[in-house]
Design an enzyme around this catalytic site. Structure first.
Site, PDB file in Angstrom:
ATOM      1  N   ARG A   1      81.246  28.674  56.648  1.00  0.00           N
ATOM      2  CA  ARG A   1      81.311  27.293  56.201  1.00  0.00           C
ATOM      3  C   ARG A   1      80.415  26.448  56.790  1.00  0.00           C
ATOM      4  O   ARG A   1      80.010  26.073  58.036  1.00  0.00           O
ATOM      5  CB  ARG A   1      82.663  26.878  56.706  1.00  0.00           C
ATOM      6  CG  ARG A   1      83.975  27.218  56.034  1.00  0.00           C
ATOM      7  CD  ARG A   1      83.829  26.796  54.619  1.00  0.00           C
ATOM      8  NE  ARG A   1      85.489  27.084  54.123  1.00  0.00           N
ATOM      9  CZ  ARG A   1      85.293  27.115  52.757  1.00  0.00           C
ATOM     10  NH1 ARG A   1      84.478  26.883  51.923  1.00  0.00           N
ATOM     11  NH2 ARG A   1      86.544  27.504  52.295  1.00  0.00           N
TER      12      ARG A   1
ATOM     13  N   ALA B   1      91.913  30.389  49.189  1.00  0.00           N
ATOM     14  CA  ALA B   1      92.018  28.607  48.695  1.00  0.00           C
ATOM     15  C   ALA B   1      91.001  28.524  47.820  1.00  0.00           C
ATOM     16  O   ALA B   1      90.027  29.286  47.778  1.00  0.00           O
ATOM     17  CB  ALA B   1      92.167  27.805  49.884  1.00  0.00           C
TER      18      ALA B   1
ATOM     19  N   GLU C   1      93.143  32.036  42.683  1.00  0.00           N
ATOM     20  CA  GLU C   1      92.373  32.102  44.092  1.00  0.00           C
ATOM     21  C   GLU C   1      92.671  33.180  44.994  1.00  0.00           C
ATOM     22  O   GLU C   1      91.692  33.958  45.712  1.00  0.00           O
ATOM     23  CB  GLU C   1      92.231  30.753  44.941  1.00  0.00           C
ATOM     24  CG  GLU C   1      92.067  29.692  44.253  1.00  0.00           C
ATOM     25  CD  GLU C   1      90.159  29.732  43.938  1.00  0.00           C
ATOM     26  OE1 GLU C   1      89.573  30.463  44.665  1.00  0.00           O
ATOM     27  OE2 GLU C   1      89.776  28.997  43.125  1.00  0.00           O
TER      28      GLU C   1
ATOM     29  N   GLU D   1      90.001  35.967  45.824  1.00  0.00           N
ATOM     30  CA  GLU D   1      89.376  36.268  47.099  1.00  0.00           C
ATOM     31  C   GLU D   1      90.017  37.375  47.948  1.00  0.00           C
ATOM     32  O   GLU D   1      89.508  37.735  48.995  1.00  0.00           O
ATOM     33  CB  GLU D   1      89.763  34.865  48.085  1.00  0.00           C
ATOM     34  CG  GLU D   1      89.006  33.960  47.357  1.00  0.00           C
ATOM     35  CD  GLU D   1      89.030  32.487  48.239  1.00  0.00           C
ATOM     36  OE1 GLU D   1      89.701  32.271  49.181  1.00  0.00           O
ATOM     37  OE2 GLU D   1      88.092  31.413  47.893  1.00  0.00           O
TER      38      GLU D   1
ATOM     39  N   GLU E   1      81.291  33.540  48.628  1.00  0.00           N
ATOM     40  CA  GLU E   1      82.576  34.453  48.498  1.00  0.00           C
ATOM     41  C   GLU E   1      82.341  35.754  48.516  1.00  0.00           C
ATOM     42  O   GLU E   1      83.093  36.554  48.926  1.00  0.00           O
ATOM     43  CB  GLU E   1      83.151  34.081  47.163  1.00  0.00           C
ATOM     44  CG  GLU E   1      83.953  32.571  47.022  1.00  0.00           C
ATOM     45  CD  GLU E   1      84.731  32.238  45.967  1.00  0.00           C
ATOM     46  OE1 GLU E   1      84.548  33.473  45.031  1.00  0.00           O
ATOM     47  OE2 GLU E   1      85.443  31.441  46.113  1.00  0.00           O
TER      48      GLU E   1
END
Length: 210
Positions: free
Chosen positions: A65, A77, A94, A98, A143
């Site tokens: 992040r 998410a 999602e 993911e 990702e």
């Protein structure tokens, strides 16, 4: 009981508009007649999923992040990609993108206002039911760096209180799951009304998030 003050917006202007958010300045009436300026970050709505594997472990992701400059443990998410998108459809998407997992159905755990002092962003968090493994689509950008971390529920709760898990959606989802199990709290249906779902940025731009 005296009438409650209505916080009327007198003027509004957009100071910045980007791909996934806009910064709006509102002039708002305060109690007593004073005018105050309020900064509002408009954002897409988002969804997150608490998924348990066959060993009763929560499937988390470790993801970089940039604003915090480090990787965080989070729930699978993402943003609502299309105007008016069904959040259940978005949550299932999602989860698969993911983690490579699919849920037969979803139950609604909690709704979370991310930081209502300055943004309209809210996140709807679901509990996945009957999870199975499927092919995971090819990932890109951040990702592509995602790592899966499977954590027993009690350990996940401990990681919240130790400060290891700090992502707001993950904290809310993990503790909601633990509370639901300890108190046998009934969950709302997945399509329950979402009173605070953000719509301002979507209406302004029609832009898609990712």
């Amino acid at each position: 009981m005296a009438d409650r003050h209505e916080f009327e917006i007198l003027e509004s202007s957009v100071e910045y508009q980007g791909a996934i958010l806009a910064l709006r300045l509102d002039q708002v009436t305060m109690p007593g007649g004073r005018r105050a300026e309020r900064e509002v970050v408009e954002h897409h709505g988002a969804v997150a999923v608490v998924a348990l594997d066959d060993d009763e472990r929560i499937v988390l992701i470790s993801q970089y992040r940039h604003p915090l400059g480090r990787r965080l443990l989070e729930l699978p998410a993402g943003l609502l990609d299309e105007p008016g998108e069904d959040p259940v459809v978005a949550a299932k998407r999602e989860l698969t993108e993911e983690t490579g997992l699919a849920a037969a159905s979803l139950s609604l755990l909690v709704d979370v206002a991310a930081s209502p002092g300055f943004t309209d962003e809210t996140v709807r968090i679901y509990l996945a039911d009957e999870v199975t493994e499927v092919d995971r689509p090819e990932a890109h950008d951040e990702e592509a760096d995602i790592e899966l971390v499977r954590v027993p529920v009690d350990e996940a709760v401990s990681r919240v209180f130790s400060g290891e898990i700090v992502n707001a959606s993950a904290v809310a989802g993990i503790l909601a799951l633990a509370a639901m199990r300890s108190r046998s709290v009934p969950l709302r249906p997945s399509d329950a009304p979402w009173r605070d779902r953000p719509t301002a940025f979507e209406k302004r731009t029609g832009a898609h998030g990712s």
